[in-house]
Design an enzyme around this catalytic site. Structure first.
Site, short mmCIF file in Angstrom:
data_model
loop_
_atom_site.label_atom_id
_atom_site.label_comp_id
_atom_site.label_asym_id
_atom_site.label_seq_id
_atom_site.Cartn_x
_atom_site.Cartn_y
_atom_site.Cartn_z
N CYS A 86 26.45 19.58 -5.29
CA CYS A 86 26.70 19.28 -6.11
C CYS A 86 28.01 18.57 -5.59
CB CYS A 86 27.33 19.42 -7.09
SG CYS A 86 27.18 18.42 -8.70
N HIS A 203 21.11 21.41 -8.98
CA HIS A 203 21.20 22.52 -8.80
C HIS A 203 20.40 23.75 -8.93
CE1 HIS A 203 25.60 22.01 -9.96
NE2 HIS A 203 25.81 21.41 -9.65
N GLU A 205 20.07 26.09 -7.69
CA GLU A 205 20.77 27.87 -7.81
C GLU A 205 20.46 28.46 -9.28
OE1 GLU A 205 24.34 25.65 -8.46
OE2 GLU A 205 22.58 25.07 -6.97
#
Length: 230
Positions: A86, A203, A205
């Site tokens: 990002c 994302h 994660e």
């Protein structure tokens, strides 16, 4: 694998990234403040998401000129692995470590929702635990995620196999509806020429544990840990 996560004023995804890396490696990553220049001992440097310096001027423009970035350029030149997610992707393009630019989303609206990514190749340190053509779910949260490059650069990325992920339907089809931010050729992530730097907008994660809503992003971090194990 020893990982470091760079933190700028306005970064807000460093803890999410630390959870994902710790789950994959069994050890806590090091948080690197943007004024630091010592990256000794690290196998992986991560530029996480957020709004570095409040996205002042352009997203990532000020962060790309922080003291730590000179050390990161040296780390990259020495063959180190770098992951930018990002805002981290935006910083990598602003720093010239990846080509192209991230523009305002098509429709000029901030997008906060899940998307699906299609894996374009599965022979890199970042994707070795996925299959080529596989799709996985990942959250997106950005206002400037519209990947742009001129046709020559896009053709180069395609020809060298440097497109990492594309926005796709859950079935892997590249459609306008799946490419919500309007990125050129539905590109969601790209590699450097040596395949050791990856930048992507969504994302992974944030999906590394079923308790967090799913584990679609976990293979990326498990693959990195396996590839960079001491």
């Amino acid at each position: 694998m020893k990982a470091g996560i760079v933190v700028f004023p306005g970064t807000n995804r460093e803890r999410d990234m630390a959870i994902a890396l710790a789950a994959a490696t069994g050890s806590r990553p090091r948080l690197v403040w943007h004024h630091e220049t010592d990256l000794a001992g690290l196998d992986l440097v991560v530029l996480p998401g957020g709004f570095s310096h409040g996205d002042y001027l352009r997203c990532g423009a000020m962060a790309a000129r922080a003291p730590v970035m000179e050390a990161i350029r040296g780390f990259a030149a020495a063959g180190g692995h770098i992951l930018g997610v990002c805002n981290g992707f935006q910083i990598l393009t602003e720093a010239g470590l990846l080509p192209g630019a991230l523009l305002r989303n098509a429709g000029l609206r901030f997008l906060s929702m899940d998307c699906h990514l299609r894996v374009e190749r599965a022979d890199t340190a970042f994707t070795r635990h996925y299959q080529s053509g596989q799709t996985f779910r990942a959250p997106m949260a950005h206002g400037d995620g519209n990947f742009y490059a001129d046709d020559a650069t896009l053709d180069l990325l395609e020809g060298e196999g440097r497109v990492a992920f594309r926005y796709a339907s859950p079935e892997g089809e590249i459609t306008q509806a799946a490419n919500r931010n309007g990125s050129a050729r539905a590109i969601a992530g790209i590699y450097s020429a040596n395949l050791r730097i990856l930048g992507l907008m969504p994302h992974p994660e944030d999906l590394v544990d079923p308790l967090l809503g799913g584990a679609d992003g976990k293979p990326l971090f498990d693959g990195l840990a396996a590839a960079l194990a001491a």
